[in-house]
Scaffold this motif. Structure first.
Motif, short mmCIF file in Angstrom:
data_model
loop_
_atom_site.label_atom_id
_atom_site.label_comp_id
_atom_site.label_asym_id
_atom_site.label_seq_id
_atom_site.Cartn_x
_atom_site.Cartn_y
_atom_site.Cartn_z
N UNK A 284 97.25 6.25 97.09
CA UNK A 284 96.60 5.75 95.87
C UNK A 284 95.84 4.27 96.12
N UNK A 285 96.25 3.70 97.31
CA UNK A 285 95.49 2.45 97.60
C UNK A 285 95.05 2.51 99.04
N UNK A 286 94.17 1.37 99.21
CA UNK A 286 93.76 1.14 100.57
C UNK A 286 94.80 0.74 101.59
N UNK A 287 95.56 -0.11 101.05
CA UNK A 287 96.65 -0.71 101.63
C UNK A 287 97.66 0.62 102.14
N UNK A 288 97.77 1.43 101.36
CA UNK A 288 98.69 2.56 101.77
C UNK A 288 98.26 3.32 102.91
N UNK A 289 96.79 3.53 102.96
CA UNK A 289 95.87 4.07 104.06
C UNK A 289 96.18 3.33 105.21
N UNK A 290 95.90 2.22 105.06
CA UNK A 290 96.01 1.26 106.56
C UNK A 290 97.62 1.14 106.94
N UNK A 291 98.41 1.32 106.03
CA UNK A 291 99.79 1.11 106.63
C UNK A 291 99.95 2.54 107.23
N UNK A 292 99.46 3.66 106.79
CA UNK A 292 99.84 4.86 107.57
C UNK A 292 99.35 4.71 108.86
N UNK A 293 97.89 4.10 109.14
CA UNK A 293 97.53 4.22 110.44
C UNK A 293 98.19 3.06 111.37
N UNK A 294 98.73 2.24 110.35
CA UNK A 294 99.67 1.09 111.64
C UNK A 294 100.85 1.53 111.76
N UNK A 295 101.71 2.27 110.98
CA UNK A 295 102.80 2.83 111.19
C UNK A 295 103.39 3.97 110.67
N UNK A 296 102.40 4.72 110.07
CA UNK A 296 103.06 6.05 109.49
C UNK A 296 102.44 7.20 110.20
N UNK A 297 101.66 7.33 111.49
CA UNK A 297 101.13 8.34 112.09
C UNK A 297 102.29 9.14 112.76
N UNK A 298 102.35 10.43 112.40
CA UNK A 298 103.40 11.38 113.12
C UNK A 298 102.61 11.96 114.11
N UNK A 299 103.41 12.57 115.06
CA UNK A 299 102.95 13.26 116.39
C UNK A 299 102.71 14.64 115.86
N UNK A 300 101.86 15.21 114.93
CA UNK A 300 101.89 16.68 114.65
C UNK A 300 100.89 17.38 115.54
N UNK A 301 100.95 18.76 115.36
CA UNK A 301 100.20 19.45 116.30
C UNK A 301 98.69 19.05 116.39
N UNK A 302 97.97 19.09 117.71
CA UNK A 302 96.46 18.57 117.43
C UNK A 302 96.44 17.14 116.92
N UNK A 303 97.41 16.16 116.90
CA UNK A 303 97.13 14.73 116.77
C UNK A 303 96.05 14.37 117.60
N UNK A 304 95.04 13.60 116.72
CA UNK A 304 93.78 13.16 117.65
C UNK A 304 94.29 12.07 118.57
N UNK A 305 93.71 12.43 119.75
CA UNK A 305 94.22 11.64 121.25
C UNK A 305 93.84 10.07 120.94
N UNK A 306 92.80 9.65 119.89
CA UNK A 306 92.37 8.26 119.50
C UNK A 306 93.70 7.68 118.89
N UNK A 307 94.80 8.49 118.59
CA UNK A 307 96.06 7.87 117.73
C UNK A 307 97.15 7.85 118.45
#
Length: 346
Positions: A284-307
């Motif tokens: 619900x916030x831009x802070x939440x989005x950036x927190x995801x990219x900084x520390x919330x990314x999970x290694x699910x199937x077909x994860x983008x190589x850039x991440x």
């Protein structure tokens, strides 16, 4: 003498009516100019030239709840101008009978510069995408035959279709073309960032915004490309799977294994106004989005190589960098776009 006078009156009335009809049916072309900082337009408008009456008809259709089975839920119901034509505050789109969808309603802006539509790319042409929500049982649950009958029995629609299209026909093709004309005109190109890019008055970015722009180019622009801020691709950005909907993304359209969990890269235009974020509206916030990219990314199937940098997931961002990125993202807010009376319902 009297007979001659009567004929003169009849002739003048005929000329008057003819002039009135000509004026009523005059359809002035719209000279659409691509903003100088934008990439080339992706929509071939030669097959559906923009005109004043075509736009007017498309706008009327966009805001007409009679396209839905309940007579209430129009396209504009889920795409609200003041929120960059999205359904601000709703995690999932809402529809007829208090139905709730499984995806967040995306904003409608700069559509003519994009080549893929919907989170899963279910439509690849601006003239086709409207049929998806209209026909969806959860969204508008519209019956195309009933919609055509409604329009054919409505005097204002009869007149507008006659004015907007050379064949004057009320049919699904012309309806979708009119909607495409309206959406083509929904161009957001006058934010502070745009003025900065074009060296116009009001386009001075402060130090924090400039720092955010530099960070964006370094860490985000490979996916959110050009001044449209999307590369029109489908990617897995490392979201954990939402068990409530188990949405497989692009795979739903292609049934290709490598498309599982991939969703369209959204444009970031007016991002300040379009919360919640992601296909399932989980942030619900831009802070939440950036927190995801900084520390919330999970290694699910077909994860983008850039991440995935040699096992390190996500995009490294410290607190200051997040603040700078948010400052930059807010320069993409286009107040002229969200308040333009030309796009408003009334």
């Amino acid at each position: 003498m009297q007979t001659k006078y009567i004929w003169l009156i009849l002739f003048s009335l005929l000329i008057s009516c003819s002039s009135e009809d000509s004026e009523d049916y005059q359809n002035i072309p719209i000279d659409y100019q691509v903003p100088s900082n934008f990439p080339p337009i992706a929509y071939n408008m030669a097959t559906n030239p923009l005109t004043e009456k075509g736009f007017e008809l498309g706008k009327k259709i966009f805001y007409d709840g009679r396209l839905a089975s309940d007579g209430v839920v129009s396209c504009g119901f889920c795409h609200i101008q003041e929120n960059a034509f999205t359904h601000h505050g709703h995690t999932f789109s809402h529809g007829v009978g208090e139905g709730v969808g499984t995806r967040n309603a995306p904003p409608i802006q700069n559509m003519a510069f994009q080549t893929q539509f919907m989170w899963d790319g279910a439509a690849n042409h601006i003239e086709l995408l409207s049929m998806i929500p209209i026909a969806s049982e959860i969204e508008m649950d519209g019956d195309i035959i009933a919609i055509m009958n409604m329009m054919k029995n409505d005097a204002s629609y009869q007149k507008l279709f006659q004015q907007a299209f050379p064949n004057k026909e009320i049919n699904p093709e012309n309806m979708l073309k009119a909607l495409a004309q309206f959406m083509t005109m929904l161009t957001s190109s006058n934010s502070k960032f745009d003025k900065f890019r074009r060296n116009e008055s009001g386009g001075t970015l402060n130090q924090e915004e400039l720092a955010g722009y530099a960070l964006f180019n370094q860490k985000c622009a490979s996916c959110h490309a050009t001044d449209i801020f999307t590369d029109n691709s489908f990617r897995n950005n490392g979201l954990s799977i939402n068990p409530m909907i188990n949405d497989l993304g692009r795979y739903k359209v292609t049934e290709i294994e490598s498309d599982k969990l991939k969703f369209k890269v959204p444009s970031l235009r007016n991002i300040e106004l379009t919360a919640p974020y992601m296909h399932d509206g989980r942030f619900f916030t831009l802070e939440g989005v950036l927190n995801h990219y900084a520390s919330g990314v999970t290694n699910t199937q077909n994860l983008d190589p850039l991440l995935n940098n040699n096992g390190t997931l996500g995009i490294p961002l410290n607190a200051t960098e997040k603040q700078q990125l948010i400052a930059f993202l807010k320069t993409l807010t286009d107040n002229e776009f969200i308040t333009n009376p030309k796009f408003a319902e009334f």
